[in-house]
Design a protein around this motif. Structure first.
Motif, short mmCIF file in Angstrom:
data_model
loop_
_atom_site.label_atom_id
_atom_site.label_comp_id
_atom_site.label_asym_id
_atom_site.label_seq_id
_atom_site.Cartn_x
_atom_site.Cartn_y
_atom_site.Cartn_z
N TYR A 142 0.83 -1.20 0.00
CA TYR A 142 0.00 0.00 0.00
C TYR A 142 0.87 1.26 0.00
N MET A 143 0.53 2.20 -0.86
CA MET A 143 1.22 3.48 -0.84
C MET A 143 1.04 4.17 0.51
N ASP A 144 -0.08 3.87 1.16
CA ASP A 144 -0.40 4.47 2.45
C ASP A 144 0.60 4.11 3.55
N PHE A 170 3.51 0.91 -6.12
CA PHE A 170 2.61 1.34 -5.06
C PHE A 170 1.21 1.65 -5.58
N ALA A 171 0.20 1.33 -4.75
CA ALA A 171 -1.19 1.71 -5.05
C ALA A 171 -1.87 2.09 -3.75
N LEU A 172 -2.87 2.94 -3.83
CA LEU A 172 -3.58 3.40 -2.65
C LEU A 172 -4.52 2.33 -2.10
N ARG A 173 -4.55 2.21 -0.80
CA ARG A 173 -5.42 1.24 -0.13
C ARG A 173 -6.89 1.47 -0.49
N GLN A 174 -7.32 2.73 -0.53
CA GLN A 174 -8.71 3.03 -0.83
C GLN A 174 -9.10 2.53 -2.21
N GLU A 175 -8.19 2.67 -3.18
CA GLU A 175 -8.51 2.21 -4.53
C GLU A 175 -8.52 0.69 -4.59
N MET A 176 -7.66 0.04 -3.84
CA MET A 176 -7.70 -1.42 -3.80
C MET A 176 -9.02 -1.90 -3.20
N GLY A 177 -9.46 -1.23 -2.12
CA GLY A 177 -10.74 -1.60 -1.52
C GLY A 177 -11.89 -1.43 -2.49
N GLU A 178 -11.87 -0.34 -3.23
CA GLU A 178 -12.91 -0.09 -4.24
C GLU A 178 -12.91 -1.19 -5.30
N ALA A 179 -11.71 -1.55 -5.76
CA ALA A 179 -11.61 -2.58 -6.80
C ALA A 179 -12.07 -3.93 -6.29
N ILE A 180 -11.69 -4.26 -5.07
CA ILE A 180 -12.12 -5.54 -4.48
C ILE A 180 -13.65 -5.59 -4.41
N ALA A 181 -14.25 -4.50 -3.98
CA ALA A 181 -15.71 -4.45 -3.90
C ALA A 181 -16.36 -4.62 -5.27
N PHE A 196 -3.36 -6.74 -7.99
CA PHE A 196 -3.67 -5.31 -7.90
C PHE A 196 -2.40 -4.52 -7.59
N THR A 197 -1.96 -3.74 -8.57
CA THR A 197 -0.76 -2.91 -8.43
C THR A 197 -1.01 -1.56 -9.09
N GLY A 198 -0.12 -0.63 -8.83
CA GLY A 198 -0.13 0.61 -9.57
C GLY A 198 0.31 0.37 -11.01
N SER A 199 0.25 1.40 -11.81
CA SER A 199 0.59 1.27 -13.23
C SER A 199 2.08 1.42 -13.51
N THR A 200 2.83 1.91 -12.51
CA THR A 200 4.25 2.21 -12.69
C THR A 200 4.99 1.84 -11.41
N THR A 201 6.25 1.40 -11.55
CA THR A 201 7.06 1.14 -10.37
C THR A 201 7.86 2.39 -9.98
#
Length: 286
Positions: A142-144, A170-181, A196-201
């Protein structure tokens, strides 16, 4: 009925926030340890099921009338793997028709320095062996969590970590939660795996550069040796087990374990996930 475990935690609450937008009222349940601490969820129409991973009887009660379960991975408890097994066993016993799990996106589980991460893949194996249809969400770091790694005075002191030039998508936790839902709201449950990852390292040098740009202050990243890093944490009073765990995370980053990039998160969101500068702006309020 979809049951979200760890309902009051960061990722669990993010999943619930989105599910309440996607499902009919009364179709979302949350597993909580203390009902009094989940009054806000109850007020929003979430059915509360009281229980915990260590108590199989409470899990059996929580699973009644449930068709889908999201097992949010537990913490660093010594019996953490058994806790996961207890949830899987209860889901199977209750006849749950879809079991989802928040796992980890790592390049090679066989060469991990942070051995705590191994339990994710052991849990995956146990879910497969259970025979319950499943969905696995392999999430990147998580980026968080960046403030925990770089410290509260990062703008003044810069970043000194034993991560080399290793990169993380890195990816934001909130966006991962949204995607999971979004995935859980789908009626399918066909043994799928989402990465689930960000688009860039990004390396920690990139983190420093982004913080510099956002804050208007020069932030530098200095790779240091693991021994020096461990000594610094020891001087701060952290116990050896915690030091080893943090160092393991950073060693795995240095070795490229967190450098996986997938389009699954963007596809599930229906948009590109937040970039590093966008995420850091929110996290550090810059």
């Amino acid at each position: 009925m979809i049951l979200i475990t760890g309902a009051t935690g960061h990722i669990g609450s993010a999943v619930i926030d989105r599910l309440l937008q996607l499902t009919a009222p009364g179709q979302v349940a949350g597993l909580v340890r203390d009902e009094a601490k989940a009054a806000d969820l109850k007020a929003r129409g979430v059915q509360l099921r009281v229980g915990n991973y260590r108590d199989p009887a409470s899990l059996d009660r929580a699973m009644q009338g449930v068709s889908k379960v999201l097992l949010v991975s537990g913490g660093a408890d010594e019996d953490g793997l058994q806790q996961h097994y207890n949830v899987v066993d209860a889901a199977k016993k209750a006849g749950v028709t879809c079991l989802a799990y928040t796992s980890r996106a790592l390049q090679n589980p066989a060469t991990l320095a942070n051995q705590l991460m191994e339990r994710h893949f052991q849990t995956e194996d146990y879910i497969r062996a259970s025979g319950v249809p499943y969905v696995l969400f392999r999430n990147i770091l998580y980026m968080d969590t960046l403030p925990q790694f770089v410290g509260p005075q990062v703008l003044e002191r810069g970043i000194q970590l034993p991560a080399g030039m290793g990169e993380v998508a890195f990816a934001l936790r909130q966006e991962m939660g949204e995607a999971i839902a979004n995935v859980l709201a789908d009626s399918r449950c066909d043994n799928r795996i989402f990465t689930f990852t960000g688009s860039t390292t990004y390396s920690f040098a990139d983190v420093a550069a982004a913080l510099s740009e956002l804050s208007g202050r020069k932030v530098e990243y200095t790779p240091i040796e693991e021994a020096a890093f461990a000594a610094r944490l020891q001087a701060q009073g952290l116990p050896p087990a915690v030091i080893q765990r943090i160092s393991g995370f950073l060693t795995d980053i240095r070795n490229g374990q967190e450098a996986t990039v997938s389009t699954d998160l963007a596809d599930a969101l229906g948009r590109p996930p937040a970039s590093l500068p966008e995420g850091l702006s929110t996290i550090f309020k810059l």
